[in-house]
Motif scaffolding. Structure first.
Motif, PDB file in Angstrom:
ATOM      1  N   THR A 229      -9.870  -4.408  -2.661  1.00  0.00           N
ATOM      2  CA  THR A 229      -9.951  -2.427  -2.452  1.00  0.00           C
ATOM      3  C   THR A 229      -9.062  -2.146  -1.814  1.00  0.00           C
ATOM      4  O   THR A 229      -8.808  -1.657  -2.383  1.00  0.00           O
ATOM      5  N   ARG A 230      -8.616  -2.830  -0.242  1.00  0.00           N
ATOM      6  CA  ARG A 230      -7.896  -2.570   0.414  1.00  0.00           C
ATOM      7  C   ARG A 230      -5.951  -2.716  -0.419  1.00  0.00           C
ATOM      8  O   ARG A 230      -5.745  -1.196  -0.400  1.00  0.00           O
ATOM      9  N   THR A 231      -6.431  -3.319  -0.952  1.00  0.00           N
ATOM     10  CA  THR A 231      -4.785  -3.502  -2.179  1.00  0.00           C
ATOM     11  C   THR A 231      -5.019  -1.953  -3.275  1.00  0.00           C
ATOM     12  O   THR A 231      -4.496  -1.276  -3.269  1.00  0.00           O
ATOM     13  N   ALA A 232      -6.076  -1.801  -3.955  1.00  0.00           N
ATOM     14  CA  ALA A 232      -6.635  -0.505  -4.945  1.00  0.00           C
ATOM     15  C   ALA A 232      -6.484   0.583  -3.821  1.00  0.00           C
ATOM     16  O   ALA A 232      -5.693   1.391  -4.987  1.00  0.00           O
ATOM     17  N   ILE A 233      -6.353   0.898  -3.052  1.00  0.00           N
ATOM     18  CA  ILE A 233      -6.493   2.182  -1.925  1.00  0.00           C
ATOM     19  C   ILE A 233      -4.956   2.268  -1.432  1.00  0.00           C
ATOM     20  O   ILE A 233      -4.313   3.243  -1.684  1.00  0.00           O
ATOM     21  N   TYR A 234      -3.813   0.872  -1.506  1.00  0.00           N
ATOM     22  CA  TYR A 234      -2.954   1.199  -0.797  1.00  0.00           C
ATOM     23  C   TYR A 234      -2.029   1.120  -2.955  1.00  0.00           C
ATOM     24  O   TYR A 234      -1.161   1.799  -1.949  1.00  0.00           O
ATOM     25  N   LEU A 235      -2.492  -0.033  -3.335  1.00  0.00           N
ATOM     26  CA  LEU A 235      -1.636   1.021  -4.610  1.00  0.00           C
ATOM     27  C   LEU A 235      -1.449   2.366  -5.135  1.00  0.00           C
ATOM     28  O   LEU A 235      -0.908   3.625  -5.437  1.00  0.00           O
ATOM     29  N   ALA A 236      -2.720   3.170  -4.319  1.00  0.00           N
ATOM     30  CA  ALA A 236      -3.096   4.819  -4.858  1.00  0.00           C
ATOM     31  C   ALA A 236      -2.513   5.201  -4.308  1.00  0.00           C
ATOM     32  O   ALA A 236      -1.841   6.510  -4.927  1.00  0.00           O
ATOM     33  N   ARG A 237      -2.411   5.284  -3.552  1.00  0.00           N
ATOM     34  CA  ARG A 237      -1.345   6.108  -2.174  1.00  0.00           C
ATOM     35  C   ARG A 237       0.222   5.153  -2.122  1.00  0.00           C
ATOM     36  O   ARG A 237       1.026   6.985  -2.444  1.00  0.00           O
ATOM     37  N   ARG A 238       0.618   4.860  -3.071  1.00  0.00           N
ATOM     38  CA  ARG A 238       1.872   4.474  -3.028  1.00  0.00           C
ATOM     39  C   ARG A 238       2.331   5.387  -4.926  1.00  0.00           C
ATOM     40  O   ARG A 238       3.387   5.963  -5.290  1.00  0.00           O
ATOM     41  N   GLY A 239       1.105   5.714  -5.881  1.00  0.00           N
ATOM     42  CA  GLY A 239       1.351   6.058  -6.974  1.00  0.00           C
ATOM     43  C   GLY A 239       2.582   5.995  -7.098  1.00  0.00           C
ATOM     44  O   GLY A 239       2.317   4.803  -8.196  1.00  0.00           O
ATOM     45  N   THR A 240       3.033   6.111  -8.295  1.00  0.00           N
ATOM     46  CA  THR A 240       4.358   6.642  -9.043  1.00  0.00           C
ATOM     47  C   THR A 240       5.234   5.432  -8.375  1.00  0.00           C
ATOM     48  O   THR A 240       6.417   4.737  -9.124  1.00  0.00           O
TER      49      THR A 240
END
Length: 224
Positions: A187-198
């Motif tokens: 879950t933490r990784t998903a949030i991190y990747l979403a924050r990084r976006g493109t």
């Protein structure tokens, strides 16, 4: 022809060991480094070959190393669910002061967990603290260090001996991944990747999707 640079390995750092175990290994490693360095100041046989201020310099460096131990201890306390009020009491400061003093270090720890590697020139450099990039090897080395340096009557060694864990004084009680910690990490990784976006790399996305599939399959198997 220019040699191709090695790709940056995707995170997170806590795929094989939960973050709590990594935080403990970082703390144990910092303790060992400070202890080994401090031991070098005990002998007097080299005093005449150095300058009068050498021990002052060594003591100052030891204080700096002790400060790093303290930072690692605070991070580990937080990973164990420690409250700022309790940490502040141990530090004999106000809770707000403790939070302000160590928040940056905890944020750096969190960021390194998400992105454990970076490029340093033509090489890769770990952003994680010492002792965490190869957890199993670190734990085995620390097990041996404890055997060599803790006296038989030391409390920790005495308890480990009674429990049959004298050869594994570090590795025996390191926390292991559970479905809860695996899901929390994912879950933490998903949030991190979403924050990084493109800015997210294909390797990061692939690693996340692969890990998610493996975890979901494992959970489904447990249910059935």
């Amino acid at each position: 022809m220019t040699a191709q640079l090695p790709p940056i390995p995707p995170g997170p750092a806590d795929t094989t060991h939960p973050r709590r175990a990594l935080a403990r290994l970082a703390l144990s490693t910092a303790y060992r480094e400070a202890a080994d360095f401090a031991a070098g100041g005990v002998p007097t046989v080299s005093d005449e070959y150095g300058d009068g201020y050498d021990n002052v310099d060594q003591a100052a460096r030891l204080v700096s190393m002790a400060q790093d131990v303290l930072v690692r201890a605070v991070i580990y306390a937080r990973e164990r669910g420690g409250r700022w009020d309790d940490i502040a009491e141990a530090l004999n400061v106000a809770a707000g002061q403790a939070r302000d003093q160590y928040t940056a270090a905890i944020e750096q720890w969190e960021d390194a967990l998400n992105r454990p590697w970076e490029r340093s020139g033509r090489f890769l450099a770990s952003r994680m603290p010492d002792g965490t990039t190869e957890p199993d090897e670190t734990a085995a080395d620390l097990d041996q260090w404890c055997l060599q340096h803790l006296k038989q009557n030391h409390g920790a060694r005495h308890n480990a001996h009674n429990d049959g864990l004298e050869d594994h004084m570090v590795s025996a009680n390191l926390s292991k991944h559970t479905p809860v910690t695996e899901i929390a990490s994912l879950t933490r990784t998903a949030i991190y990747l979403a924050r990084r976006g493109t800015a997210t790399s294909p390797a990061e996305l692939d690693a996340y999707e692969t890990r998610k599939k493996i975890l979901l399959a494992s959970l489904a198997q447990e249910v059935t």
